[in-house]
Design a protein around this motif. Structure first.
Motif, PDB file in Angstrom:
ATOM      1  N   GLU A  57       0.825  -1.211   0.000  1.00 12.52           N
ATOM      2  CA  GLU A  57       0.000   0.000   0.000  1.00 12.52           C
ATOM      3  C   GLU A  57       0.859   1.260   0.000  1.00 12.52           C
ATOM      4  N   LYS A  58       1.957   1.235   0.750  1.00 18.16           N
ATOM      5  CA  LYS A  58       2.864   2.392   0.743  1.00 18.16           C
ATOM      6  C   LYS A  58       3.497   2.581  -0.620  1.00 18.16           C
ATOM      7  N   GLY A  59       3.643   1.480  -1.377  1.00 16.31           N
ATOM      8  CA  GLY A  59       4.181   1.543  -2.734  1.00 16.31           C
ATOM      9  C   GLY A  59       3.113   1.810  -3.779  1.00 16.31           C
ATOM     10  N   ARG A  60       1.935   2.210  -3.319  1.00 12.82           N
ATOM     11  CA  ARG A  60       0.813   2.566  -4.178  1.00 12.82           C
ATOM     12  C   ARG A  60       0.360   1.421  -5.096  1.00 12.82           C
ATOM     13  N   GLN A  61       0.435   0.208  -4.575  1.00 16.38           N
ATOM     14  CA  GLN A  61      -0.058  -0.951  -5.307  1.00 16.38           C
ATOM     15  C   GLN A  61      -1.527  -1.172  -4.936  1.00 16.38           C
ATOM     16  N   ALA A  62      -2.347  -1.538  -5.918  1.00 11.30           N
ATOM     17  CA  ALA A  62      -3.788  -1.717  -5.713  1.00 11.30           C
ATOM     18  C   ALA A  62      -4.076  -3.130  -5.206  1.00 11.30           C
ATOM     19  N   VAL A  63      -3.734  -3.370  -3.938  1.00  7.97           N
ATOM     20  CA  VAL A  63      -3.937  -4.676  -3.314  1.00  7.97           C
ATOM     21  C   VAL A  63      -5.398  -4.821  -2.911  1.00  7.97           C
ATOM     22  N   PHE A  89       2.594 -16.731  -0.115  1.00 10.38           N
ATOM     23  CA  PHE A  89       1.712 -15.569  -0.110  1.00 10.38           C
ATOM     24  C   PHE A  89       0.931 -15.534  -1.418  1.00 10.38           C
ATOM     25  N   VAL A  90      -0.375 -15.369  -1.321  1.00  9.61           N
ATOM     26  CA  VAL A  90      -1.235 -15.223  -2.490  1.00  9.61           C
ATOM     27  C   VAL A  90      -1.774 -13.797  -2.423  1.00  9.61           C
ATOM     28  N   VAL A  91      -1.236 -12.952  -3.293  1.00  7.65           N
ATOM     29  CA  VAL A  91      -1.566 -11.531  -3.260  1.00  7.65           C
ATOM     30  C   VAL A  91      -2.454 -11.217  -4.463  1.00  7.65           C
ATOM     31  N   THR A  92      -3.602 -10.616  -4.180  1.00  5.70           N
ATOM     32  CA  THR A  92      -4.572 -10.278  -5.210  1.00  5.70           C
ATOM     33  C   THR A  92      -4.632  -8.762  -5.358  1.00  5.70           C
ATOM     34  N   GLY A  93      -4.774  -8.307  -6.617  1.00 10.75           N
ATOM     35  CA  GLY A  93      -4.890  -6.877  -6.837  1.00 10.75           C
ATOM     36  C   GLY A  93      -4.976  -6.534  -8.311  1.00 10.75           C
ATOM     37  N   LEU A  96      -0.729  -5.472 -10.221  1.00 15.84           N
ATOM     38  CA  LEU A  96       0.347  -5.488  -9.227  1.00 15.84           C
ATOM     39  C   LEU A  96       1.687  -5.702  -9.920  1.00 15.84           C
ATOM     40  N   ALA A  97       2.679  -4.940  -9.506  1.00 13.28           N
ATOM     41  CA  ALA A  97       4.029  -5.087 -10.049  1.00 13.28           C
ATOM     42  C   ALA A  97       4.714  -6.253  -9.345  1.00 13.28           C
ATOM     43  N   GLU A  98       5.111  -7.266 -10.119  1.00 11.43           N
ATOM     44  CA  GLU A  98       5.723  -8.450  -9.513  1.00 11.43           C
ATOM     45  C   GLU A  98       6.955  -8.091  -8.692  1.00 11.43           C
ATOM     46  N   LYS A  99       7.743  -7.153  -9.183  1.00  6.65           N
ATOM     47  CA  LYS A  99       8.947  -6.744  -8.461  1.00  6.65           C
ATOM     48  C   LYS A  99       8.597  -6.205  -7.069  1.00  6.65           C
ATOM     49  N   GLN A 100       7.511  -5.442  -6.979  1.00  5.49           N
ATOM     50  CA  GLN A 100       7.118  -4.875  -5.678  1.00  5.49           C
ATOM     51  C   GLN A 100       6.545  -5.932  -4.745  1.00  5.49           C
ATOM     52  N   VAL A 101       5.819  -6.901  -5.295  1.00  6.32           N
ATOM     53  CA  VAL A 101       5.297  -7.986  -4.460  1.00  6.32           C
ATOM     54  C   VAL A 101       6.461  -8.809  -3.909  1.00  6.32           C
ATOM     55  N   ALA A 102       7.403  -9.157  -4.769  1.00  8.88           N
ATOM     56  CA  ALA A 102       8.574  -9.934  -4.330  1.00  8.88           C
ATOM     57  C   ALA A 102       9.346  -9.173  -3.253  1.00  8.88           C
ATOM     58  N   ARG A 103       9.520  -7.893  -3.448  1.00  5.77           N
ATOM     59  CA  ARG A 103      10.249  -7.055  -2.485  1.00  5.77           C
ATOM     60  C   ARG A 103       9.510  -6.996  -1.147  1.00  5.77           C
ATOM     61  N   THR A 126      11.067 -20.933   4.694  1.00  5.19           N
ATOM     62  CA  THR A 126      11.138 -20.547   3.283  1.00  5.19           C
ATOM     63  C   THR A 126       9.844 -19.820   2.927  1.00  5.19           C
ATOM     64  N   HIS A 127       9.891 -19.109   1.813  1.00 11.11           N
ATOM     65  CA  HIS A 127       8.706 -18.381   1.390  1.00 11.11           C
ATOM     66  C   HIS A 127       8.660 -18.221  -0.121  1.00 11.11           C
ATOM     67  N   GLY A 128       7.466 -17.983  -0.614  1.00  9.82           N
ATOM     68  CA  GLY A 128       7.230 -17.719  -2.022  1.00  9.82           C
ATOM     69  C   GLY A 128       5.980 -16.874  -2.146  1.00  9.82           C
ATOM     70  N   TYR A 129       5.591 -16.589  -3.385  1.00 11.67           N
ATOM     71  CA  TYR A 129       4.386 -15.793  -3.589  1.00 11.67           C
ATOM     72  C   TYR A 129       3.760 -16.110  -4.940  1.00 11.67           C
ATOM     73  N   ARG A 130       2.481 -15.824  -5.035  1.00 13.34           N
ATOM     74  CA  ARG A 130       1.738 -15.892  -6.280  1.00 13.34           C
ATOM     75  C   ARG A 130       0.921 -14.610  -6.372  1.00 13.34           C
ATOM     76  N   ILE A 131       0.786 -14.094  -7.574  1.00 11.32           N
ATOM     77  CA  ILE A 131      -0.024 -12.909  -7.796  1.00 11.32           C
ATOM     78  C   ILE A 131      -1.268 -13.335  -8.556  1.00 11.32           C
ATOM     79  N   VAL A 132      -2.418 -12.875  -8.078  1.00 10.33           N
ATOM     80  CA  VAL A 132      -3.691 -13.167  -8.728  1.00 10.33           C
ATOM     81  C   VAL A 132      -4.297 -11.837  -9.139  1.00 10.33           C
ATOM     82  N   ALA A 133      -4.616 -11.700 -10.430  1.00 12.61           N
ATOM     83  CA  ALA A 133      -5.229 -10.470 -10.920  1.00 12.61           C
ATOM     84  C   ALA A 133      -6.667 -10.393 -10.439  1.00 12.61           C
ATOM     85  N   ALA A 134      -7.038  -9.214  -9.967  1.00 15.49           N
ATOM     86  CA  ALA A 134      -8.418  -9.027  -9.464  1.00 15.49           C
ATOM     87  C   ALA A 134      -9.323  -8.563 -10.587  1.00 15.49           C
TER      88      ALA A 134
END
Length: 134
Positions: A57-63, A89-93, A96-103, A126-134
């Motif tokens: 949210e601070k990076g202005r991503q539409a989560v 992590f399953v991040v929806t938005g 979303l910029a993949e680089k910002q989610v990874a960071r 360990t950790h990972g992430y997936r991005i799901v388009a809203a």
């Protein structure tokens, strides 16, 4: 920070946080509340998810959503400590910029999440992430 845990009956206990929140813990299987080890998993998931959403949210991503799926490996014999914890992590938005989610995920797990940083001294995390388009 302080808390107290009071025996209710059987293997049920009530936890009370300094801020006044209550949670029922249950050592029976199945119980009426989460076990203490389940609460540890919820704590690492909650702590890290709060970080991830805040950073995005601070990076202005539409989560629009964030969920973390947590898998573990426990020791076979007592004490049945966690040997490995994996957080996905399953991040929806929207866009979303993949680089910002990874960071955001990396920053939480490596710098900000106090639960993760405390546990990593004795558990392989360990950790990972997936991005799901809203």
């Amino acid at each position: 920070m302080k808390a107290e845990v009071t025996w209710v009956e059987g293997m049920k206990f009530e936890g009370l946080s300094e801020s006044g929140h209550r949670v029922l813990l249950d050592g029976a299987n199945p119980g009426e509340g989460p076990s203490p080890m389940e609460l540890v998993l919820m704590a690492i998931g909650g702590c890290s998810s709060i970080d991830v959403v805040s950073i995005l949210e601070k990076g202005r991503q539409a989560v629009t959503g964030c969920k973390v799926e947590i898998d573990t490996v426990r020791a076979e014999t007592a004490p049945r400590v966690f040997k490995k914890i994996h957080l996905e992590f399953v991040v929806t938005g929207h866009e979303l910029a993949e680089k910002q989610v990874a960071r955001a995920v990396d920053l939480s797990m490596e710098k900000y999440c106090s639960v993760s940083l405390m546990l990593e001294k004795s558990v392989e995390i360990t950790h990972g992430y997936r991005i799901v388009a809203a």
